[in-house]
Design a protein around this motif. Sequence first.
Motif, PDB file in Angstrom:
ATOM      1  N   PHE A 114      -0.315   4.621  -1.131  1.00 37.46           N
ATOM      2  CA  PHE A 114      -1.400   3.864  -0.512  1.00 37.46           C
ATOM      3  C   PHE A 114      -1.433   4.213   0.969  1.00 37.46           C
ATOM      4  O   PHE A 114      -0.601   3.763   1.748  1.00 37.46           O
ATOM      5  N   LEU A 159      -9.842   2.890  -2.074  1.00 43.76           N
ATOM      6  CA  LEU A 159      -9.256   1.571  -2.289  1.00 43.76           C
ATOM      7  C   LEU A 159     -10.241   0.498  -1.846  1.00 43.76           C
ATOM      8  O   LEU A 159     -10.429   0.257  -0.654  1.00 43.76           O
ATOM      9  N   THR A 179      -0.447   2.355   4.753  1.00 38.15           N
ATOM     10  CA  THR A 179      -1.837   2.462   5.205  1.00 38.15           C
ATOM     11  C   THR A 179      -1.919   2.404   6.732  1.00 38.15           C
ATOM     12  O   THR A 179      -0.917   2.218   7.429  1.00 38.15           O
TER      13      THR A 179
END
Length: 290
Positions: A114, A159, A179
């Motif tokens: 992520f 996302l 992130t």
Amino acid sequence: MTKPSSETWHAALHQCQRSGVPHVLATQVTSAGSTPREPGARMVITQGTVYDTLGGGTFEWQTIHAAREFLQQGRDGFHLEAFTLGGRSGQCCGGFVNVLLEVFLGAEVNIAIFGAGHVGREIVNLSAPLPWQIHWFDSRASVFSEQDQQQPRLNCYTLNSAQEGTLALPSACHALVLTHNHDEDYALITALLQRYDVASIGLIGSESKWASFKGRLQREGYPAKEIERVRSPIGCVHNAKLSNKTPYAIALTVVTELLLLTDKPTSLETRGLEPNALRALIDDTKTTQS
């Protein structure tokens, strides 16, 4: 239902290996009497498609069925199948063949990343030669290039929400959260903690960042056992602290850590074909040549 393809087994094997698709390479290794094809004939079999041919007929259908059974059962490695064409396969040519089935279960390791920033990109680049299926998420759709989306075993996703992204993960996936936004990181951590089937959860950041996240999780009622599922900072192999903070150096330690987490010790028992099956195969070959 079997879907045939005109693609050669060479091209299909290359593509399946690159993409991590579960597949079987079937090789005719011996022939005796009248047979549709000679030793060295090959075909590649997946759950939905077959590439190339061993000659067709019931014998080939039985080969495909056996290959797919091994895929379904998760039995990787080597398997030897014997076919008496006039007996087991009911074909009029009446010969005898042995077929070696090499079963590849595809990418056994799934990694979710992520964040497509500097560290995330270096992790993806370093992971490229490894047989991992990478699921790469970022809320900024523009960060993924056309080249990224064409890489083998690399799946790029926008996302839209932490909940949506984590729900899409396969079981036993190893997740890394890194992130560009701390609030997004925290939302992902809480969403991942709801996935009890996730193999591991890693969070990038300093010890102070993790202390802040940990305190917040405690205040929100997460039990200590759940909080301990989060590994932070990531990349601390054997608890060593890295002074080099460049993205490449951090990525090296993270990939090393993932290798240790995903490593499966090889059994020291007999590997490959069973000795009796190999002995019978050699004896059959000698009989055919005599």
